[in-house]
Design an enzyme around this catalytic site. Structure first.
Site, PDB file in Angstrom:
ATOM      1  N   LYS A 170     -19.393   2.040 -12.776  1.00  0.00           N
ATOM      2  CA  LYS A 170     -20.471   2.039 -11.784  1.00  0.00           C
ATOM      3  C   LYS A 170     -21.653   2.803 -12.376  1.00  0.00           C
ATOM      4  O   LYS A 170     -21.621   4.039 -12.448  1.00  0.00           O
ATOM      5  CB  LYS A 170     -20.014   2.725 -10.489  1.00  0.00           C
ATOM      6  CG  LYS A 170     -18.906   1.994  -9.740  1.00  0.00           C
ATOM      7  CD  LYS A 170     -18.443   2.828  -8.551  1.00  0.00           C
ATOM      8  CE  LYS A 170     -17.442   2.078  -7.680  1.00  0.00           C
ATOM      9  NZ  LYS A 170     -16.911   2.934  -6.585  1.00  0.00           N
ATOM     10  N   GLU A 176     -18.520  -4.713   2.573  1.00  0.00           N
ATOM     11  CA  GLU A 176     -18.544  -5.537   1.368  1.00  0.00           C
ATOM     12  C   GLU A 176     -18.256  -7.008   1.640  1.00  0.00           C
ATOM     13  O   GLU A 176     -17.951  -7.769   0.718  1.00  0.00           O
ATOM     14  CB  GLU A 176     -17.569  -4.963   0.339  1.00  0.00           C
ATOM     15  CG  GLU A 176     -17.976  -3.553  -0.081  1.00  0.00           C
ATOM     16  CD  GLU A 176     -17.116  -2.965  -1.174  1.00  0.00           C
ATOM     17  OE1 GLU A 176     -16.130  -3.621  -1.571  1.00  0.00           O
ATOM     18  OE2 GLU A 176     -17.420  -1.856  -1.637  1.00  0.00           O
TER      19      GLU A 176
END
EC number: 4.2.1.11
Length: 414
Positions: free
Chosen positions: A332, A204
């Site tokens: 999500k 990330e």
């Protein structure tokens, strides 16, 4: 009414070099919309099914089966539907699959179509996606949770906790908050290099050095925040991803074995020492007893986020609310499979005073859909990685663009 006239889907690559789906929707007026579906590494057991080919291609990670479902069954049943009726479209996808977790069509197939249709409809109206999905009240820029030290399943290092994040609260605009994070990130790189640590990046975009324990990253962050001159303007957040550390009712980290009560006591110590605003997945998704204890101990002091615990699922969140587990939910879209179901979960959370955090996945793309979605749903917070790697900065850059027409930043009002 504009109808869905045609569609197609094909394989593209995510940020880990794995195949994922790009879906394209064509409407009867010639408008188009596309979307690329993300993929997670640390996944909850109850997430909707991501359909993979499990053959020799790409080590089994191909998505041709899901694409075949889009170009076949899904196309046959949604061509001709009203593109402006997102609920009808998404309900059709759910009914077509026939399961709660999209185990037939694949949630990666249904989400791609759901996202692409919303984008096509917004394009047809000539309005931004956040305005189309959120209406007139969609105007607040979220506080970013910027993951600048990576561990756990997101990095090849010895750090147990998965994410060490900073949150810029004490600023009047999103761009100023983001600037502070950029400056801290740059200082952190120099600090790590000076200490002889690796400055390699995790999935990330955060740094992924080997460190002594799970508190050294917090000490490093506090040092860098002070050097940048942003003391009292930045708070810390953790994603422990503790389901990855859980086995036979115990937690294994730092070479020790913890009960849920031991781990809760550890969090209390950390919160007393550091300006921690949020802890995500502090306990395993199956440790309901522990979650209730954790919420009783820390729920009135900090944000306790359920990711694996709730998997963006309205029914599971409702159960958690009734049991008083956590006080916030990570959002999500690919955990649940459609835009409509995602929105229902957010609305349930807001009705029950649970905070929401819109989130990327570790396997991402240049698609910035979630930036618009965070503003549309007034989630107030967004997780989309560090200030590095194009698939992460795409979301930040989209938020900077949205801010040009919407100048309200939540900041200290969160």
């Amino acid at each position: 009414m504009l109808i869905i006239e045609d569609l197609r889907a094909f394989e593209v690559l995510d940020s880990r070099g794995n195949p994922t789906i790009k879906a394209e929707i064509m409407l009867s007026d010639g408008s188009m919309g596309s979307a690329i579906v993300p993929s997670g590494a640390s996944t909850g057991k109850k997430e909707a099914l991501e359909l993979r080919d499990n053959d020799e291609r790409f080590g089994g990670k191909g998505v041709l089966k899901a694409i075949e479902n889009i170009n076949g069954t899904i196309a046959e049943n949604i061509i001709g539907l009203d593109a402006f009726n997102q609920t009808q479209l998404d309900n059709t996808l759910l009914e077509l699959d026939g399961t709660k977790n999209y185990s037939n069509l694949g949630a990666n197939a249904t989400l791609g179509i759901s996202m692409a249709t919303a984008r096509a409809a917004a394009n047809a109206l000539g309005i931004p996606l956040y305005r189309y999905l959120g209406g007139a009240n969609a105007s607040v820029l979220p506080v970013p949770m910027c993951n600048i030290i990576n561990g756990g399943a997101h990095a090849n290092n010895n750090v147990d906790f998965q994410e060490f994040m900073i949150m810029p609260f004490g600023f009047s605009s999103f761009k100023e908050g983001l600037r502070s994070v950029c400056e801290i990130y740059a200082i952190l790189k120099k600090e790590l290099a000076a200490l002889g640590y690796s400055t390699a990046l995790g999935d990330e975009g955060g740094f992924a050095p080997n460190l002594a324990n799970n508190t050294e990253p917090l000490d490093l962050l506090m040092t860098c925040i002070k050097k940048a001159g942003y003391e009292n303007k930045i708070k810390l957040a953790l994603d422990v991803a503790s389901s990855e550390l859980y086995k036979d009712g115990k937690y294994y980290l730092e070479g020790k074995v913890f009960s849920n009560e031991d781990l809760i006591a550890r969090y209390e110590e950390l919160c007393a020492k550091y300006p921690i605003f949020s802890i995500e997945d502090g306990l395993a998704e199956d440790d309901y007893e522990g979650w209730i204890k954790l919420t009783q101990k820390l729920g009135n002091k900090i944000q306790l986020v359920g990711d694996d615990l709730f998997v963006t699922n309205e029914d599971i969140l409702r159960e958690g609310i009734l049991k008083n587990m956590a006080n916030a939910v990570l959002i999500k879209p690919n955990q649940i499979g459609t835009i409509t179901q995602t929105m229902r979960t957010v609305r349930l959370a807001h009705r029950n005073n649970y905070r929401c955090i819109m989130s990327h996945r570790s396997g991402e793309s240049e698609d910035a859909f979630i930036a618009d979605f965070a503003v549309a749903l007034n989630t107030g917070q967004i997780k989309t990685g560090a200030l590095a790697r194009g698939e992460r900065t795409a979301k930040y850059n989209r938020l900077l663009e949205i801010e040009l027409d919407n100048d309200e930043y939540l900041g200290d009002k969160l």
